[in-house]
Scaffold this motif. Sequence first.
Motif, PDB file in Angstrom:
ATOM      1  N   GLN A 129       0.841  -1.206   0.000  1.00 51.08           N
ATOM      2  CA  GLN A 129       0.000   0.000   0.000  1.00 51.08           C
ATOM      3  C   GLN A 129       0.876   1.257   0.000  1.00 51.08           C
ATOM      4  OE1 GLN A 129      -3.268  -0.008  -0.436  1.00 51.08           O
ATOM      5  NE2 GLN A 129      -3.344  -2.249  -0.435  1.00 51.08           N
ATOM      6  N   ASN A 130       2.074   1.140  -0.549  1.00 49.46           N
ATOM      7  CA  ASN A 130       3.010   2.263  -0.512  1.00 49.46           C
ATOM      8  C   ASN A 130       2.486   3.488  -1.260  1.00 49.46           C
ATOM      9  OD1 ASN A 130       4.839   0.770   0.993  1.00 49.46           O
ATOM     10  ND2 ASN A 130       5.892  -0.023  -0.815  1.00 49.46           N
ATOM     11  N   GLN A 131       1.889   3.269  -2.428  1.00 54.67           N
ATOM     12  CA  GLN A 131       1.404   4.429  -3.181  1.00 54.67           C
ATOM     13  C   GLN A 131       0.234   5.130  -2.503  1.00 54.67           C
ATOM     14  OE1 GLN A 131       0.803   4.548  -7.383  1.00 54.67           O
ATOM     15  NE2 GLN A 131       2.600   3.304  -7.821  1.00 54.67           N
ATOM     16  N   TRP A 135       0.898   8.998  -1.819  1.00 57.46           N
ATOM     17  CA  TRP A 135       0.220   9.954  -2.692  1.00 57.46           C
ATOM     18  C   TRP A 135      -1.248  10.138  -2.341  1.00 57.46           C
ATOM     19  CZ3 TRP A 135       4.060  12.124  -5.160  1.00 57.46           C
ATOM     20  CH2 TRP A 135       5.139  11.366  -5.624  1.00 57.46           C
ATOM     21  N   GLY A 136      -1.819   9.202  -1.575  1.00 54.98           N
ATOM     22  CA  GLY A 136      -3.252   9.241  -1.302  1.00 54.98           C
ATOM     23  C   GLY A 136      -3.768  10.561  -0.755  1.00 54.98           C
ATOM     24  N   PRO A 137      -3.107  11.144   0.258  1.00 58.76           N
ATOM     25  CA  PRO A 137      -3.624  12.415   0.785  1.00 58.76           C
ATOM     26  C   PRO A 137      -3.725  13.509  -0.278  1.00 58.76           C
ATOM     27  CG  PRO A 137      -2.060  11.457   2.322  1.00 58.76           C
ATOM     28  CD  PRO A 137      -1.993  10.615   1.077  1.00 58.76           C
ATOM     29  N   ALA A 138      -2.743  13.574  -1.188  1.00 61.56           N
ATOM     30  CA  ALA A 138      -2.771  14.593  -2.247  1.00 61.56           C
ATOM     31  C   ALA A 138      -3.825  14.257  -3.303  1.00 61.56           C
ATOM     32  CB  ALA A 138      -1.394  14.708  -2.895  1.00 61.56           C
ATOM     33  N   ILE A 144      -5.111   9.935   5.105  1.00 62.55           N
ATOM     34  CA  ILE A 144      -5.173   8.506   4.804  1.00 62.55           C
ATOM     35  C   ILE A 144      -4.611   7.733   5.989  1.00 62.55           C
ATOM     36  CG2 ILE A 144      -4.269   6.678   3.275  1.00 62.55           C
ATOM     37  CD1 ILE A 144      -6.347   8.434   1.943  1.00 62.55           C
ATOM     38  N   SER A 145      -5.244   6.619   6.318  1.00 63.50           N
ATOM     39  CA  SER A 145      -4.776   5.787   7.430  1.00 63.50           C
ATOM     40  C   SER A 145      -3.407   5.197   7.112  1.00 63.50           C
ATOM     41  CB  SER A 145      -5.760   4.639   7.679  1.00 63.50           C
ATOM     42  OG  SER A 145      -7.080   5.116   7.820  1.00 63.50           O
TER      43      SER A 145
END
Length: 251
Positions: A129-131, A135-138, A144-145
């Motif tokens: 789940q590195n990406q 990058w998830g918050p952006a 993001i958890s």
Amino acid sequence: MSHMMPDDTQKPIAIGAIGGSGSRVLAKIIQASGVSIGSNLNPSSDNLEFTARFKTLDVLDLPDNQFFSRLGDFEAISRADMVQAGNKRWGWKEPNTHVVIERILEAYPSMRYVHLLRNGFDMAFSGNQNQPRLWGPAYLNRPISDPPTPPESLAYFCEVHRRISKLARQPHNQSRILFVEYEALCYDPKSEITRLLDFLDFKPEVSLKELCNAVQQPASIGRSLAFGLKPFDQEDLNYIRKNLPKMLPAS
């Protein structure tokens, strides 16, 4: 307009994906077709020269002159690797490529970008789940958890697909971006590899049978079936239902 005066006789080839999609097999295929993908690689064949320059949050807001300076440095290293390897084409595989692909396509009018697409539900339950974490918050404009939850991972998957699809629909990109579905590649490697080679305008240096042998179907295909669709947000399910219906489990 190009910022870098690229050599249009060379067509760089880039492979991107969400991490854990199985993009290593595409790297093997283009490498076997005579493309230099760099010498500084990790065990997954990610180009670490690209990683060092572009897998950083600052690239999202980097001014053009600094971004294209980094890209120019990366190109110089890549071309040197190409010459050293005795190849005539250069490219790279690094999943995070899709994050900055808009500006890279702008720099190289003749380049080709291949985006590997793996079932978003299976990806939501991947250990990688590195990406979404980086990058998830952006992308999603919310916290993001850590680690990201399956619904957050699927939301990230949908947003990436939304972006790349929109980019691929632009008239000047319609012959430059190709989606390859990982499951289709596993189930029918001959057809998918032929489609990939046609897109890249390749005459491979090895047989099609040998390229097909590089594709191994993993046991992780279908790992999400045990969990059903209840964990996921309706908005994301609707997006997949409309745009990627083959990813939904058979009812």
